[in-house]
Design a protein around this motif. Structure first.
Motif, PDB file in Angstrom:
ATOM      1  N   MET A   1      63.778  18.817  48.302  1.00  0.00           N
ATOM      2  CA  MET A   1      63.040  18.131  46.538  1.00  0.00           C
ATOM      3  C   MET A   1      61.685  19.311  45.953  1.00  0.00           C
ATOM      4  SD  MET A   1      63.782  14.560  47.248  1.00  0.00           S
ATOM      5  CE  MET A   1      64.190  13.485  46.072  1.00  0.00           C
ATOM      6  N   ARG A   2      61.084  20.128  46.288  1.00  0.00           N
ATOM      7  CA  ARG A   2      60.588  20.823  45.909  1.00  0.00           C
ATOM      8  C   ARG A   2      59.049  19.972  44.853  1.00  0.00           C
ATOM      9  NH1 ARG A   2      57.328  20.935  42.611  1.00  0.00           N
ATOM     10  NH2 ARG A   2      56.622  23.202  41.196  1.00  0.00           N
ATOM     11  N   PRO A   3      58.135  18.755  46.377  1.00  0.00           N
ATOM     12  CA  PRO A   3      57.528  18.623  45.920  1.00  0.00           C
ATOM     13  C   PRO A   3      56.399  18.981  46.391  1.00  0.00           C
ATOM     14  CG  PRO A   3      57.948  18.683  48.437  1.00  0.00           C
ATOM     15  CD  PRO A   3      59.251  18.872  47.623  1.00  0.00           C
ATOM     16  N   ASP A   4      55.275  18.923  45.358  1.00  0.00           N
ATOM     17  CA  ASP A   4      53.836  19.175  44.914  1.00  0.00           C
ATOM     18  C   ASP A   4      53.183  17.936  46.173  1.00  0.00           C
ATOM     19  OD1 ASP A   4      54.498  21.155  42.863  1.00  0.00           O
ATOM     20  OD2 ASP A   4      54.083  19.438  42.140  1.00  0.00           O
ATOM     21  N   ARG A   5      53.648  16.948  46.795  1.00  0.00           N
ATOM     22  CA  ARG A   5      52.895  16.183  46.999  1.00  0.00           C
ATOM     23  C   ARG A   5      54.194  14.954  47.701  1.00  0.00           C
ATOM     24  NH1 ARG A   5      46.522  16.020  46.236  1.00  0.00           N
ATOM     25  NH2 ARG A   5      46.758  17.204  44.862  1.00  0.00           N
ATOM     26  N   ILE A   6      53.642  15.118  49.235  1.00  0.00           N
ATOM     27  CA  ILE A   6      54.538  14.032  49.961  1.00  0.00           C
ATOM     28  C   ILE A   6      53.965  12.677  50.493  1.00  0.00           C
ATOM     29  CG2 ILE A   6      55.976  13.780  52.306  1.00  0.00           C
ATOM     30  CD1 ILE A   6      56.729  16.538  51.905  1.00  0.00           C
ATOM     31  N   ILE A   7      54.094  11.857  50.339  1.00  0.00           N
ATOM     32  CA  ILE A   7      53.642  10.125  50.827  1.00  0.00           C
ATOM     33  C   ILE A   7      54.759   9.808  51.923  1.00  0.00           C
ATOM     34  CG2 ILE A   7      52.182   8.014  49.874  1.00  0.00           C
ATOM     35  CD1 ILE A   7      51.786   9.334  47.375  1.00  0.00           C
ATOM     36  N   ILE A   8      53.460   9.583  52.739  1.00  0.00           N
ATOM     37  CA  ILE A   8      54.558   9.047  53.731  1.00  0.00           C
ATOM     38  C   ILE A   8      53.824   7.469  54.187  1.00  0.00           C
ATOM     39  CG2 ILE A   8      55.601   8.183  56.545  1.00  0.00           C
ATOM     40  CD1 ILE A   8      55.627  11.734  56.320  1.00  0.00           C
TER      41      ILE A   8
END
Length: 468
Positions: free
Chosen positions: A314-321
């Motif tokens: 999904m072309r994320p710049d940031r991934i937050i889990i």
């Protein structure tokens, strides 16, 4: 006066007392406040009248109006019908004016809200709502657990409220699936468990979230951390370091994650992944993903690991889990090691070292065929900083350790502690006394921050007096 000295002076002038969420200690009513048999009988009579009116209301009221009228219009209609029922069927009921007003409000809550829980949902001083069976509803105010006078009619009544909550987010709870995590419309976290697992009747736990999420300035005001460490937090997030927030249950991990997310630049694309959506990000470009449990046929489950894999497309710049708790740890580390810098996640652990050990265990759950030392190298190259938060004995929540991962030494992941909170004792009110300290180590990431234009005051890392 340099930075460390200023902080030392501040620490002496203002003992750290932490946010206004003290430890959860059940507070039992004083003997004079305990309900006498007569009061209990009056309470039972009141609940019997309320339940009778509620049953009559369901018979008389056109429930299809719920879909066609606004909440205010529905309240007007409920008021009209209840007044008529009281006048026609309960004219001799021993209710004073105050009780009649309370009765009307509770009936509205039964139809439009969460029944006996609705006043506590609306009360901003309540942090947690804990239901132990239909008769016992506890709330936490200012860190103290209080047994309330509110109650449900019976277990079936409580089950209906639980079903109302979980059905709104497409979840279910029944004998085949007797545990469920859900959320309220405002993002408050909900957990419910029913028989046969809950022996004494259904149990419900609600962790409320503020409509206005805490900001860094709030944490500083609550003395959860000093402003100088706050500047470092801003820098590491803005410059895309990978951060793991570690802590126990109720230690403030999600609050810290929300605060850190504020420093992600507005132009970046953020993808969040959670079991039950509760993060409160304020950026405009956010895609929120949530897991899905299996359906009644045992199919359709979507796990966090599948969502992490999908978000990479999904072309994320940031991934937050929201919380790393299983095999998705492997995919998170792969993302961190393949260009998705600036990722944020929380993990249940009591120390930064325990957090690393838990990560190793979770990656092993993914079935990755890799040697232990290679796995450790993989983790050490992926994560830059571990922030340990804790709930202290007086209930205050603080950042107690800020550690940088520096690499490997032999078969051990090496870390260096940059800041820490040192407890020195308790005051006469039982509040924790202590100070935030610098370990006198200049972090390696300070060069990375400087290259991105974030210049930290080097006096911040000086060991002068050990106090920051």
């Amino acid at each position: 006066m340099d930075l460390a000295a200023r902080l030392h002076k501040t620490a002496q002038a203002q003992p750290a007392s932490g946010p206004a969420l003290p430890a959860s200690r059940p507070r039992m009513p004083e003997p004079a406040q305990r309900a006498e048999p007569q009061a209990r009988a009056q309470s039972d009579q009141y609940h019997e009248i309320k339940n009778s009116i509620h049953s009559r209301l369901i018979d008389v009221l056109d429930l299809s109006l719920l879909d066609s009228l606004s909440a205010d219009e529905m309240r007007v209609e409920i008021n009209r019908v209840v007044e008529r029922i009281l006048r026609e069927d309960f004219a001799q009921a021993p209710l004073n004016l105050s009780e009649r007003k309370s009765l009307l409000s509770e009936i509205e809550d039964e139809v439009l809200g969460l029944g006996p829980l609705e006043p506590f949902i609306k009360d901003p001083t309540v942090n947690d709502i804990l239901v132990n069976g239909y008769r016992n509803i506890y709330v936490e105010r200012r860190g103290i657990l209080e047994l309330t006078t509110a109650r449900f009619k019976d277990d079936d009544h409580l089950r209906k409220i639980i079903d109302r909550i979980v059905s709104r987010v497409g979840r279910r709870v029944d004998e085949s699936s007797p545990m469920v995590d859900a959320r309220l419309a405002d993002g408050s976290r909900v957990n419910a468990i029913i028989p046969p697992l809950a022996i004494d009747g259904p149990s419900l736990s609600i962790r409320k979230f503020s409509k206005d999420p805490l900001e860094l300035d709030d944490l500083i005001r609550f003395k959860a951390l000093p402003p100088e460490i706050g500047e470092v937090l801003k820098g590491i997030v803005h410059c895309s370091l990978n951060v793991l927030i570690s802590g126990g249950t109720g230690s403030g991990k999600t609050t810290m994650l929300n605060v850190l997310s504020r420093f992600i630049p507005e132009e970046e694309r953020i993808v969040t992944i959670e079991d039950a959506a509760e993060l409160q990000l304020k950026q405009a470009h956010v895609v929120r993903l949530e897991t899905r449990p299996m359906n009644i046929e045992g199919r359709g489950e979507v796990t966090q690991r599948e969502l992490v894999k999908n978000c990479l497309r999904m072309r994320p710049d940031r991934i937050i889990i929201g919380e790393v708790r299983g095999a998705e740890a492997l995919d998170m580390l792969q993302a961190m090691n393949t260009g998705h810098d600036g990722s944020l996640a929380t993990i249940h652990a009591n120390t930064p070292r325990d957090a690393l050990m838990r990560l190793e265990t979770m990656v092993a759950m993914a079935g990755l065929n890799i040697s232990d030392i290679s796995l450790k190298r993989y983790i050490s190259s992926a994560i830059d900083v571990i922030i340990q938060v804790s709930r202290l004995m007086d209930g205050s929540r603080k950042l107690i350790s800020f550690q940088e991962i520096t690499g490997m030494e032999g078969e051990m992941i090496t870390m260096q502690e940059i800041f820490a909170f040192e407890q020195t004792g308790l005051d006469e009110r039982g509040k924790v006394q202590g100070r935030f300290t610098s370990r006198g180590i200049r972090p390696k990431f300070s060069d990375r921050l400087a290259a991105r234009g974030v210049l930290l005051d080097q006096h911040l890392f000086a060991p002068l007096g050990g106090t920051v």
